[in-house]
Design an enzyme around this catalytic site. Structure first.
Site, PDB file in Angstrom:
ATOM      1  CB  CYS A  59      -0.905   0.001   1.222  1.00  0.00           C
ATOM      2  SG  CYS A  59      -2.004   1.434   1.314  1.00  0.00           S
ATOM      3  CB  CYS A  87      -1.364   3.970   8.035  1.00  0.00           C
ATOM      4  SG  CYS A  87      -2.546   4.577   6.788  1.00  0.00           S
ATOM      5  CB  CYS A 129      -0.891  -0.019   8.247  1.00  0.00           C
ATOM      6  SG  CYS A 129      -1.553  -1.283   7.129  1.00  0.00           S
ATOM      7  CB  CYS A 180     -15.265  -7.449   6.669  1.00  0.00           C
ATOM      8  SG  CYS A 180     -16.648  -7.194   7.811  1.00  0.00           S
ATOM      9  CB  CYS A 231     -18.346  -4.922   5.378  1.00  0.00           C
ATOM     10  SG  CYS A 231     -17.474  -3.410   5.902  1.00  0.00           S
ATOM     11  CB  CYS A 282     -18.129  -0.137   8.686  1.00  0.00           C
ATOM     12  SG  CYS A 282     -17.185  -1.087   9.910  1.00  0.00           S
ATOM     13  NE  ARG A 319     -19.264  -3.953  12.589  1.00  0.00           N
ATOM     14  CZ  ARG A 319     -20.133  -4.952  12.475  1.00  0.00           C
ATOM     15  NH1 ARG A 319     -19.856  -6.117  13.043  1.00  0.00           N
ATOM     16  NH2 ARG A 319     -21.250  -4.810  11.795  1.00  0.00           N
TER      17      ARG A 319
END
Length: 330
Positions: free
Chosen positions: A65, A69, A72, A110, A142, A202, A274
């Site tokens: 990616c 972040c 991550c 998801c 999702c 979400c 959640r």
């Protein structure tokens, strides 16, 4: 301004979108037993107290990616992370995995792709096929695919997508300490496109990244300011991963996670809260306390994208403990 009753918070059925950060921080700092009691009363006023939704999460495209972040392991910026890069999984394989998840008790499936943003083309067409296949199984679907524009949201809606996951991660004030490759406004724009297409939101965040209690309250203030509130609010505790900038963060205190869940429940009474990443560090009793504080969904399965989750046997034992004691038991 309407305030939550100190005597019985469940008596106020008004959904508020005008919470102030000071108010939310004050709730977060309440004596713990008072906070959990208030949150549980709100939860019972709006939800079936013994209903906990099981959701399964699959990384359909892993690693590489371009975002930076700090938490991550999938970021291409964090070159020391030991994570293999995997291309997009074939739709038939994903749908088969969703069917197995359903057999194991999952109601929601998801799918996450390590993309900066959605692009037109074969890969997005494949995701559309996945969404249709999951919905055909009778499951909620999702996806989290990064930023997207209105036309992409409309295609996902037409395919039957239940919800789009796009977390705020942290407060507007602390955000630049965690991510520099996209802005807070970029996140809000994506959420607006999702809502405009009629897809459920979400949207939650992560605690334990070095933020203050004020930052946690500020993030909840943004979430509770959405009208309507996000249908789903994931509360994650940081899972430090070797090679990421946050690898050496101290583990989140369990009771801090409980406080965050309880405060989210009070400020967003009807949302599904959640219990998400970080659950491996919680014993059975701590997880039950999170459910008492207002969590009513958890990810079921041994991996969340690229971080560990409790094994299925452990989760089965947890759900068994939540049920009634059989009359035949000693």
């Amino acid at each position: 301004m309407t305030h939550l009753s100190a005597q019985n918070p469940a008596t106020d059925q008004t959904l508020r979108h005008d919470w102030m950060t000071d108010e939310i921080e004050a709730i977060y700092r309440l004596p713990l037993l008072d906070l959990v009691g208030r949150a549980n009363a709100v939860h019972r006023a709006h939800h079936t107290p013994d209903k906990v939704q099981k959701a399964s999460l699959l990384s359909i495209k892993t690693g590489g990616c371009p975002e930076d972040c700090a938490y991550c392991p999938q970021s291409a910026h964090h070159r020391e992370v030991k994570l293999g890069k995997e291309q997009l999984i074939a739709p038939d394989t994903v749908i088969e995995m969703a069917a197995r998840a359903k057999q194991a008790g999952a109601e929601r499936f998801c799918m996450g792709a390590a993309w900066r943003s959605v692009r037109d083309g074969a890969a997005f067409d494949a995701v559309i096929e996945m969404v249709r296949g999951v919905r055909d199984l009778g499951m909620e679907a999702c996806v989290t695919l990064g930023m997207l524009e209105t036309r992409h949201a409309e295609r996902l809606a037409a395919a039957g997508l239940t919800a789009y996951n796009h977390n705020l991660d942290t407060s507007p004030e602390y955000y630049s300490q965690i991510i520099s490759t996209r802005t807070y406004q970029d996140r809000l724009d994506t959420l607006a496109a999702v809502r405009g297409a009629g897809i459920e939101l979400c949207c939650g965040g992560i605690i334990g990244m070095g933020e203050s209690i004020r930052d946690r309250a500020s993030m909840l203030q943004v979430l509770a300011g959405f009208a309507p509130h996000p249908e789903s609010v994931p509360i994650n505790a940081l899972v430090p991963v070797a090679g990421t900038p946050l690898a050496h963060q101290a583990p989140v205190d369990t009771l801090e996670l409980v406080r965050m869940i309880a405060t989210a429940r009070i400020t967003m009474p009807k949302s599904t809260v959640r219990l998400s990443a970080g659950r491996t560090h919680l014993n059975r009793e701590a997880q039950i306390l999170c459910l008492m504080a207002g969590a009513n969904s958890m990810f079921y399965g041994e991996k969340l994208l690229t971080t560990p989750n409790p094994e299925e046997d452990s989760d089965s034992a947890l759900f068994e403990a939540l049920g009634p004691i059989p009359a035949t038991a000693a």
